[in-house]
Scaffold this active site. Structure first.
Site, PDB file in Angstrom:
ATOM      1  N   GLU A   1      -9.551 -39.564 -80.803  1.00  0.00           N
ATOM      2  CA  GLU A   1      -9.390 -39.788 -80.165  1.00  0.00           C
ATOM      3  C   GLU A   1     -10.206 -38.149 -79.762  1.00  0.00           C
ATOM      4  O   GLU A   1     -11.015 -37.803 -79.501  1.00  0.00           O
ATOM      5  CB  GLU A   1      -7.898 -38.559 -80.159  1.00  0.00           C
TER       6      GLU A   1
ATOM      7  N   ILE B   1      -7.084 -32.281 -98.830  1.00  0.00           N
ATOM      8  CA  ILE B   1      -8.603 -32.515 -99.680  1.00  0.00           C
ATOM      9  C   ILE B   1      -9.138 -33.374-100.813  1.00  0.00           C
ATOM     10  O   ILE B   1      -8.086 -33.560-102.123  1.00  0.00           O
ATOM     11  CB  ILE B   1      -8.583 -30.859 -99.847  1.00  0.00           C
ATOM     12  N   THR B   2      -9.294 -34.337-100.331  1.00  0.00           N
ATOM     13  CA  THR B   2      -9.566 -35.614-101.511  1.00  0.00           C
ATOM     14  C   THR B   2      -9.738 -35.043-102.694  1.00  0.00           C
ATOM     15  O   THR B   2     -11.819 -34.182-102.555  1.00  0.00           O
ATOM     16  CB  THR B   2     -10.174 -36.718-100.751  1.00  0.00           C
TER      17      THR B   2
ATOM     18  N   GLU C   1     -21.059 -39.367 -93.711  1.00  0.00           N
ATOM     19  CA  GLU C   1     -19.092 -39.591 -94.161  1.00  0.00           C
ATOM     20  C   GLU C   1     -18.724 -40.762 -92.675  1.00  0.00           C
ATOM     21  O   GLU C   1     -17.741 -41.549 -93.897  1.00  0.00           O
ATOM     22  CB  GLU C   1     -18.592 -38.143 -93.759  1.00  0.00           C
ATOM     23  N   ARG C   2     -19.743 -40.430 -92.175  1.00  0.00           N
ATOM     24  CA  ARG C   2     -18.319 -41.177 -90.800  1.00  0.00           C
ATOM     25  C   ARG C   2     -19.023 -43.167 -90.909  1.00  0.00           C
ATOM     26  O   ARG C   2     -18.098 -43.652 -90.827  1.00  0.00           O
ATOM     27  CB  ARG C   2     -18.464 -40.875 -89.401  1.00  0.00           C
TER      28      ARG C   2
ATOM     29  N   SER D   1      -9.029 -31.303 -86.886  1.00  0.00           N
ATOM     30  CA  SER D   1      -9.422 -31.783 -85.496  1.00  0.00           C
ATOM     31  C   SER D   1     -10.794 -30.615 -85.159  1.00  0.00           C
ATOM     32  O   SER D   1     -11.216 -30.335 -84.594  1.00  0.00           O
ATOM     33  CB  SER D   1      -8.942 -32.302 -84.521  1.00  0.00           C
TER      34      SER D   1
ATOM     35  N   GLY E   1       1.066 -64.634 -92.586  1.00  0.00           N
ATOM     36  CA  GLY E   1       2.784 -64.876 -92.914  1.00  0.00           C
ATOM     37  C   GLY E   1       3.330 -63.369 -94.108  1.00  0.00           C
ATOM     38  O   GLY E   1       3.177 -62.696 -94.399  1.00  0.00           O
TER      39      GLY E   1
HETATM   40  C1  LIG Z   1      -5.630 -38.600 -97.266  1.00  0.00           C
HETATM   41  C2  LIG Z   1      -6.567 -38.434 -96.586  1.00  0.00           C
HETATM   42  C3  LIG Z   1      -7.544 -37.642 -97.359  1.00  0.00           C
HETATM   43  C4  LIG Z   1      -8.351 -36.640 -96.741  1.00  0.00           C
HETATM   44  N1  LIG Z   1      -9.035 -35.889 -97.290  1.00  0.00           N
HETATM   45  C5  LIG Z   1     -10.048 -34.801 -96.579  1.00  0.00           C
HETATM   46  C6  LIG Z   1     -10.506 -34.074 -97.332  1.00  0.00           C
HETATM   47  O1  LIG Z   1     -10.649 -34.795 -97.962  1.00  0.00           O
HETATM   48  N2  LIG Z   1     -11.162 -32.355 -96.779  1.00  0.00           N
HETATM   49  C7  LIG Z   1     -11.374 -32.642 -95.446  1.00  0.00           C
HETATM   50  O2  LIG Z   1     -11.317 -31.470 -94.958  1.00  0.00           O
HETATM   51  N3  LIG Z   1      -9.529 -33.246 -94.787  1.00  0.00           N
HETATM   52  C8  LIG Z   1      -9.963 -34.342 -95.449  1.00  0.00           C
HETATM   53  N4  LIG Z   1      -8.851 -35.191 -94.386  1.00  0.00           N
HETATM   54  C9  LIG Z   1      -8.152 -34.046 -93.789  1.00  0.00           C
HETATM   55  C10 LIG Z   1      -8.164 -35.343 -91.856  1.00  0.00           C
HETATM   56  O3  LIG Z   1      -9.753 -34.568 -91.951  1.00  0.00           O
HETATM   57  C11 LIG Z   1      -7.665 -34.835 -90.843  1.00  0.00           C
HETATM   58  O4  LIG Z   1      -5.987 -35.337 -90.842  1.00  0.00           O
HETATM   59  C12 LIG Z   1      -7.937 -35.259 -89.842  1.00  0.00           C
HETATM   60  O5  LIG Z   1      -9.445 -34.331 -89.225  1.00  0.00           O
HETATM   61  C13 LIG Z   1      -7.398 -34.448 -88.844  1.00  0.00           C
HETATM   62  O6  LIG Z   1      -6.591 -33.519 -88.458  1.00  0.00           O
HETATM   63  P1  LIG Z   1      -4.897 -33.042 -89.141  1.00  0.00           P
HETATM   64  O7  LIG Z   1      -4.530 -34.596 -89.403  1.00  0.00           O
HETATM   65  O8  LIG Z   1      -4.585 -31.749 -88.986  1.00  0.00           O
HETATM   66  O9  LIG Z   1      -4.431 -33.853 -87.164  1.00  0.00           O
HETATM   67  P2  LIG Z   1      -4.637 -32.352 -86.041  1.00  0.00           P
HETATM   68  O10 LIG Z   1      -6.241 -31.965 -86.140  1.00  0.00           O
HETATM   69  O11 LIG Z   1      -3.511 -31.777 -85.893  1.00  0.00           O
HETATM   70  O12 LIG Z   1      -4.208 -33.896 -84.692  1.00  0.00           O
HETATM   71  C14 LIG Z   1      -3.622 -34.467 -84.638  1.00  0.00           C
HETATM   72  C15 LIG Z   1      -3.446 -35.740 -83.379  1.00  0.00           C
HETATM   73  O13 LIG Z   1      -4.067 -35.546 -82.619  1.00  0.00           O
HETATM   74  C16 LIG Z   1      -4.891 -35.320 -82.224  1.00  0.00           C
HETATM   75  N5  LIG Z   1      -5.884 -34.564 -81.509  1.00  0.00           N
HETATM   76  C17 LIG Z   1      -6.224 -33.587 -81.518  1.00  0.00           C
HETATM   77  N6  LIG Z   1      -6.550 -33.026 -80.875  1.00  0.00           N
HETATM   78  C18 LIG Z   1      -6.788 -33.540 -80.160  1.00  0.00           C
HETATM   79  C19 LIG Z   1      -7.179 -33.751 -78.043  1.00  0.00           C
HETATM   80  N7  LIG Z   1      -8.037 -32.166 -77.823  1.00  0.00           N
HETATM   81  N8  LIG Z   1      -7.358 -34.464 -77.566  1.00  0.00           N
HETATM   82  C20 LIG Z   1      -6.852 -35.580 -77.697  1.00  0.00           C
HETATM   83  N9  LIG Z   1      -6.448 -35.986 -79.342  1.00  0.00           N
HETATM   84  C21 LIG Z   1      -6.310 -34.519 -79.405  1.00  0.00           C
HETATM   85  C22 LIG Z   1      -5.340 -35.935 -83.166  1.00  0.00           C
HETATM   86  O14 LIG Z   1      -6.616 -36.826 -82.762  1.00  0.00           O
HETATM   87  C23 LIG Z   1      -4.718 -35.884 -84.455  1.00  0.00           C
HETATM   88  O15 LIG Z   1      -5.004 -37.812 -84.295  1.00  0.00           O
HETATM   89  C24 LIG Z   1      -8.281 -35.760 -95.042  1.00  0.00           C
HETATM   90  C25 LIG Z   1      -7.195 -36.844 -94.484  1.00  0.00           C
HETATM   91  C26 LIG Z   1      -5.911 -37.780 -95.258  1.00  0.00           C
HETATM   92  C27 LIG Z   1      -4.418 -38.102 -94.608  1.00  0.00           C
END
Ligand SMILES: Cc1cc2nc3c(=O)[nH]c(=O)nc-3n(C[C@H](O)[C@H](O)[C@H](O)COP(=O)(O)OP(=O)(O)OC[C@H]3O[C@@H](n4cnc5c(N)ncnc54)[C@H](O)[C@@H]3O)c2cc1C
Length: 391
Positions: A379, A170-171, A254-255, A145, A351
């Site tokens: 978030e 990384i996808t 992307e979004r 994040s 169901g």
């Molecule tokens: C199957 C899959 C494919 C993906 N593919 C890619 C890809 O191709 N390339 C790539 O770069 N990434 C990829 N991602 C990563 C994805 O973008 C991240 O998982 C996502 O951005 C969240 O980062 P994190 O998992 O490290 O969670 P964190 O950043 O650790 O956050 C954990 C939780 O805390 C919440 N949070 C964090 N900060 C705050 C805040 N300040 N206030 C409130 N809530 C907060 C977040 O919303 C999240 O719910 C992929 C993820 C998955 C699961």
């Protein structure tokens, strides 16, 4: 009104004959022939064969929006063609297929828009043909994040960068020939980040799977390690320490693409639940005649339609060069909330049968969280919108 995927689609003036033709003559026939019959096997294998990318490339699935100079098509193409592609890839109800086949759409645009001519010529034609693969590497084991605090570093050594660190989730990371990688080239914060193209076969690059996942099973998801990887300095994408802006703009596409998928998955859930509710009888009448169940359908469609309308307006702004990052961020939340709601309600309506793997809604239910977290979590999306509101 036909209560199926097409019948419930909100009609909007942004889609014309070219979009319908793209859907009916290219995307849907390809998906029905080359994807639908194989999904169960690919999900079991946890992988999609490389030939599938090539066949997708042959029909032109990856061309839209990329310059003709590299094998793409821009003439007569707009964002709505990409939204149709996202929608159609969601129709089989297997998010792993969509994620795997469209990962180039988040990794290649920075190269095309900000890379050197030599870089574009080297990378783009193969990716567009489906013979080569590129992934976007932003997220790190320390977090995804807070992009501004990423830790992978590139230090200058003459006319090279020496890269150390790692990326995760990384996808397509196991298949990728190149990584469009966010790296710290400068000081702390967003002003010290650059994008660098790293070849997967460079010395010091290694990768492994993150392991079994809840959903997106046939799409590979990798952790990438960089250990003293030497990359020529001209592999930078855009200007040094100005990568954050490119990353943020790239997120918009992307979004909205994820939103297109989420709305379409919601329609799949609706269709499956409707066809079941019309024939399944309880207490002497079809489920669809019970008021509580009927209201679930109205609620699903209300959310699907409003999300589709919001998405189309965001698309119209992108087409006209006035994208609004806050709206696109809120759209992503709206779309994944809608998907979450529809997956839940469709399962309730169906169901027990909804709990078996042959049911599309079962898989979609498992793939809600990756849609709500990946590409910017709920978030973080709400926070981005609030920042733009100057709250
Ligand atoms: C199957 C899959 C494919 C993906 N593919 C890619 C890809 O191709 N390339 C790539 O770069 N990434 C990829 N991602 C990563 C994805 O973008 C991240 O998982 C996502 O951005 C969240 O980062 P994190 O998992 O490290 O969670 P964190 O950043 O650790 O956050 C954990 C939780 O805390 C919440 N949070 C964090 N900060 C705050 C805040 N300040 N206030 C409130 N809530 C907060 C977040 O919303 C999240 O719910 C992929 C993820 C998955 C699961």
């Amino acid at each position: 009104m036909k209560l199926d995927f097409d019948g419930i689609r909100l009609q909007a003036p942004f889609y014309d004959e070219t979009h319908r033709e793209w859907r009916d003559s290219v995307v849907r026939p390809f998906i029905d022939k080359e994807i639908v019959p194989h999904i169960e096997k690919w999900e079991k294998d946890g992988d999609i064969p490389l030939e599938v990318y090539q066949r997708a490339g042959e029909v032109g699935l990856f061309q839209t929006g990329y310059s003709e100079a590299y094998g793409g098509v821009t003439d007569g193409v707009d964002i709505f063609h990409a939204l149709i592609t996202g929608e159609e890839l969601a129709r089989p109800g297997a998010g792993g297929v969509a994620a795997a086949l469209t990962v180039h759409s988040i990794a290649l645009p920075p190269v095309i828009n900000f890379g050197s001519e030599e870089m574009k010529k080297k990378v783009a034609p193969g990716v567009i043909k489906g013979t080569h693969h590129i992934s976007l590497a932003i997220t790190e084991p320390s977090g995804g994040s807070d992009v501004g605090n990423l830790k992978t570093t590139a230090k200058k050594d003459g006319d090279h960068f020496i890269i150390n660190g790692s990326k995760t989730f990384i996808t397509g990371g196991l298949k990728a020939n190149w990584f469009t990688t966010a790296i710290r080239t400068g000081g702390e914060g967003i002003g010290g980040i650059s994008l660098i193209l790293i070849p997967a076969d460079a010395k010091g690059v290694s990768r492994s799977s993150v392991g079994p996942k809840q959903g997106w099973i046939c799409s590979d998801t990798a952790t990438i390690y960089f250990e003293n990887v030497r990359v020529p300095a001209d592999q930078i994408i855009g200007k040094e320490n100005e990568g954050f802006k490119i990353i943020v703009n790239n997120f918009n596409n992307e979004r909205i693409g994820m939103a297109a998928g989420a709305v379409a998955y919601s329609r799949v859930c609706f269709e499956e639940a409707a066809s079941w509710a019309k024939v399944r009888k309880t207490f002497g009448q079809p489920l669809s005649k019970h008021q509580v169940i009927r209201h679930k359908f109205a609620e699903m469609l209300r959310k699907i339609n409003s999300t589709q309308a919001y998405m189309d307006i965001c698309g119209w702004h992108i087409k006209n060069g006035t994208p609004n990052a806050a709206d696109i961020a809120m759209l992503k939340v709206q779309a994944t909330k809608t998907m979450e709601f529809c997956a839940r309600e469709a399962m309730q309506i169906m169901g027990g049968i909804s709990y078996v793997r042959e049911c599309k809604t079962e898989r979609i239910y498992r793939e809600v969280r990756v849609m709500a977290i990946g590409g910017g979590s709920e978030e973080i999306m709400r926070d981005l919108a609030c920042r733009q509101m100057e709250l």
